[in-house]
Scaffold this motif. Structure first.
Motif, PDB file in Angstrom:
ATOM      1  N   GLN A   1       0.840  -1.198   0.000  1.00  0.00           N
ATOM      2  CA  GLN A   1       0.000   0.000   0.000  1.00  0.00           C
ATOM      3  C   GLN A   1       0.877   1.251   0.000  1.00  0.00           C
ATOM      4  N   VAL A   2       0.379   2.280  -0.659  1.00  0.00           N
ATOM      5  CA  VAL A   2       1.067   3.571  -0.706  1.00  0.00           C
ATOM      6  C   VAL A   2       0.219   4.591   0.042  1.00  0.00           C
ATOM      7  N   GLN A   3       0.853   5.346   0.904  1.00  0.00           N
ATOM      8  CA  GLN A   3       0.162   6.426   1.606  1.00  0.00           C
ATOM      9  C   GLN A   3       0.427   7.734   0.858  1.00  0.00           C
ATOM     10  N   LEU A   4      -0.631   8.468   0.640  1.00  0.00           N
ATOM     11  CA  LEU A   4      -0.548   9.735  -0.096  1.00  0.00           C
ATOM     12  C   LEU A   4      -1.031  10.867   0.797  1.00  0.00           C
ATOM     13  N   VAL A   5      -0.245  11.927   0.863  1.00  0.00           N
ATOM     14  CA  VAL A   5      -0.609  13.079   1.686  1.00  0.00           C
ATOM     15  C   VAL A   5      -0.575  14.326   0.812  1.00  0.00           C
ATOM     16  N   GLU A   6      -1.757  14.941   0.660  1.00  0.00           N
ATOM     17  CA  GLU A   6      -1.865  16.165  -0.136  1.00  0.00           C
ATOM     18  C   GLU A   6      -1.684  17.385   0.754  1.00  0.00           C
TER      19      GLU A   6
END
Length: 118
Positions: A1-6
């Motif tokens: 899984q990849v965590q994405l933070v905008e």
């Protein structure tokens, strides 16, 4: 899984600019499996839709509504993708989501609000 933070959303007047950032984190394997990254947006009462996408090879494509105003770019060394938004209009108001494509999977960020006042 990849965590994405905008990050980078906010309130801006029509005609102004904002730059959104999306930082990806995860294992070396998961990050290496990303084929492309994209920005979507969802306005109140509407479906989420694609506005800009960049492949690992650097190819980009844009929704007609943002073409020539928005630019997607990436900084692979930082696992970060950007969305430069210029000439903003009130109709650009939405929650903007970062997306990572990994084969048949998609990972999503939590979204960042962009509000354009007239």
């Amino acid at each position: 899984q990849v965590q994405l933070v905008e990050s980078g959303g906010g309130l801006v007047q029509a005609g102004g600019s904002l730059r959104l950032s999306c930082a990806a984190a995860g294992s070396i394997f998961s990050l290496a499996s990303i084929n492309a990254m994209a920005w979507y947006r969802q306005a109140p009462g509407e479906q989420r839709h694609l506005i800009a996408r960049i492949s690992n090879g650097g190819s980009t494509n844009y929704a007609d509504s943002v073409k020539n105003r928005f630019a997607i770019s990436r900084e692979p060394a930082k696992n970060t993708v950007y969305l430069q938004m210029n000439s903003l209009k009130p109709e650009d108001t939405a929650i903007y989501y970062c997306n990572a494509e990994r084969g048949g999977r998609s990972d999503w960020g939590q979204g960042t609000q962009v509000t354009v006042s007239s």
